[in-house]
Design an enzyme around this catalytic site. Structure first.
Site, PDB file in Angstrom:
ATOM      1  N   GLU A  40       0.804  -1.280  -0.079  1.00 16.34           N
ATOM      2  CA  GLU A  40       0.000   0.089   0.083  1.00 16.34           C
ATOM      3  C   GLU A  40       0.875   1.063   0.075  1.00 16.34           C
ATOM      4  O   GLU A  40       0.340   2.253  -0.724  1.00 16.34           O
ATOM      5  CB  GLU A  40      -0.976  -0.079   1.276  1.00 16.34           C
ATOM      6  CG  GLU A  40      -2.108  -1.079   0.993  1.00 16.34           C
ATOM      7  CD  GLU A  40      -2.995  -0.937  -0.127  1.00 16.34           C
ATOM      8  OE1 GLU A  40      -3.082   0.074  -0.598  1.00 16.34           O
ATOM      9  OE2 GLU A  40      -3.464  -1.862  -0.479  1.00 16.34           O
ATOM     10  N   TYR A 123      -6.318   6.578   4.512  1.00 15.49           N
ATOM     11  CA  TYR A 123      -6.421   5.402   3.495  1.00 15.49           C
ATOM     12  C   TYR A 123      -5.552   4.153   3.841  1.00 15.49           C
ATOM     13  O   TYR A 123      -6.230   3.152   3.909  1.00 15.49           O
ATOM     14  CB  TYR A 123      -5.873   6.179   2.146  1.00 15.49           C
ATOM     15  CG  TYR A 123      -5.774   5.076   1.338  1.00 15.49           C
ATOM     16  CD1 TYR A 123      -6.714   4.371   0.521  1.00 15.49           C
ATOM     17  CD2 TYR A 123      -4.293   4.460   0.971  1.00 15.49           C
ATOM     18  CE1 TYR A 123      -6.501   3.197  -0.254  1.00 15.49           C
ATOM     19  CE2 TYR A 123      -4.241   3.296   0.090  1.00 15.49           C
ATOM     20  CZ  TYR A 123      -5.272   2.762  -0.440  1.00 15.49           C
ATOM     21  OH  TYR A 123      -5.014   1.544  -1.144  1.00 15.49           O
ATOM     22  N   ASP A 141      -9.161   6.343  -1.725  1.00 14.55           N
ATOM     23  CA  ASP A 141      -8.065   6.873  -2.403  1.00 14.55           C
ATOM     24  C   ASP A 141      -8.455   7.479  -3.671  1.00 14.55           C
ATOM     25  O   ASP A 141      -9.895   7.672  -3.799  1.00 14.55           O
ATOM     26  CB  ASP A 141      -7.200   5.844  -2.909  1.00 14.55           C
ATOM     27  CG  ASP A 141      -7.558   5.065  -3.795  1.00 14.55           C
ATOM     28  OD1 ASP A 141      -8.839   5.012  -4.161  1.00 14.55           O
ATOM     29  OD2 ASP A 141      -6.583   4.240  -4.437  1.00 14.55           O
ATOM     30  N   SER A 301      15.673  18.973 -15.791  1.00 10.13           N
ATOM     31  CA  SER A 301      14.907  20.109 -16.470  1.00 10.13           C
ATOM     32  C   SER A 301      13.614  19.590 -16.646  1.00 10.13           C
ATOM     33  O   SER A 301      12.649  20.546 -16.955  1.00 10.13           O
ATOM     34  CB  SER A 301      15.541  20.591 -17.680  1.00 10.13           C
ATOM     35  OG  SER A 301      15.652  19.317 -18.560  1.00 10.13           O
TER      36      SER A 301
END
Length: 358
Positions: A40, A123, A141, A301
DNA sequence: AACTCGGGGTG
DNA sequence: CACCCAGAGTT
């Protein structure tokens, strides 16, 4: 509400679809709470296909909570290398250590206690409780919010924290008390495979119950307003080697972006400067006297950087020279590195020379 | 409540 | 290239 009268039929449709169509995933072959917990945490941040090999390696290396509790942080980060969100593996270890030391090695089986563990939020708490222990708890979720928002046409902004409570209440009302594990996983599986941002309603096992489908507005849901506004900062990275064929790497600060990972010395890209000038100006030593510049690249970048935190990191570069160390090639291999650094390292090993700096 | 924390996929 | 994805911790 439309669906309330048909809760039983909805559950049956969802559960039979899930048992028919569910993907065969490694963490679905166990009910070990620790293994579910690991999966999870990994799945919070990464797609299933990416997680599978990491999960296998992680469980292989740290098969019990006691072994993970005793693990060296460098080895831990190495196993997480490339997954991202590196603070979470340290939270996982902190949580596991807590279970070993104060819960006698047994993962708590109630929401209150399990939620006190580092890295275990609402969650993950619900996911472990329902999947590993069969306890009827919500595990909401992003997938679940998307599915439920369409099913009941809930138009609250899912970017708002308070909206999540609405979905948690709906799930507690709908959940199958006989098989909460399959119910929660079924909702998530549906969100991951059918009820995707671009939904495949013709394949959906519960479309007869879906109000958005009947009203033809499944594409407009869920409502989400937040927009991220990060800047892209071009960065120059230096691969520097001394006369003993050792590479100069820097350990990043213990907090913040890519915490505790190793990188090539890195500065904000400066137009019109030579590599030698940039090293002198930002690191404070002369490249020629000390080392040989073998490679020089512009990286990161493609990442989004927050300008303030980046400036803070530049300060660190200037003020904590102890973080710089030379390593042999073999040692470099063993250090945990973020993905852009991994890519540069691959190029260097294949004889890559430096980029232009215009 | 707003912001931080990576990397991969898609169009 | 722009845009999307998502839970937990911190402030």
């Amino acid at each position: 509400m439309h669906i309330i009268k048909q809760k039983r039929e909805f559950r049956e449709s969802l559960l039979s679809w899930y048992s028919r169509e569910k993907r065969d995933l490694p963490w679905r072959r166990t009910s070990n709470p620790y293994y579910i917990w690991v999966s999870e945490v990994m799945l919070q941040q990464t797609r299933v296909d990416t997680v599978i090999p990491y999960y296998e390696r992680f469980i292989d290396k740290f098969p019990t909570m006691e072994i993970l509790a005793d693990a060296d942080e460098n080895d831990l980060l190495k196993m997480w290398e490339g997954l991202g969100y590196y603070s979470r593996v340290r939270n996982l270890q902190a949580g596991v250590r807590e279970v070993v030391s104060t819960y006698g090695g047994e993962v708590p089986t109630n929401r209150k206690d399990i939620s006190t563990l580092k890295g275990v939020g609402p969650y993950t708490a619900g996911a472990v409780l329902s999947i590993a222990h069969g306890i009827p708890e919500h595990a909401v979720d992003g997938n679940v919010m998307r599915v439920i928002s369409r099913l009941l046409v809930i138009e609250d902004d899912i970017a708002l924290p308070r909206t999540k409570k609405i979905f948690e209440e709906v799930v507690m009302d709908l959940i199958d008390r006989e098989d909460p594990s399959s119910f929660n996983q079924g909702l998530m599986e549906l969100g991951a495979t059918i009820c995707t941002p671009k939904p495949k309603c013709l394949l959906c096992p519960v479309r007869d119950f879906c109000i958005a489908f009947h009203e033809r507005k499944q594409e407009e849901l869920p409502v989400k307003t937040k927009k991220t506004k990060m800047k892209v900062i071009p960065v120059a990275s230096f691969a520097i080697r001394n006369d003993q064929q050792q590479w100069l790497l820097r350990k990043r600060p213990a907090t913040g972006l890519l915490a505790n990972l190793w990188e090539f010395p890195m500065v904000e890209r400066m137009v019109g400067r030579t590599p030698q000038q940039m090293v002198h100006e930002q690191f404070g030593f002369e490249l020629e006297n000390l080392v040989e510049l073998l490679s020089f690249k512009h990286i990161f970048s493609h990442l989004t950087w927050d300008m303030q935190s980046f400036e803070a990191q530049l300060q660190e570069v200037g003020t904590i020279p102890e973080d710089f160390r030379f390593f042999t090639e073999k040692e470099v291999e063993g250090l945990p590195k973020p993905v852009p650094v991994l890519k540069i390292w691959e190029e260097i090993k294949q004889g890559g020379k430096y980029d232009d700096c215009k």
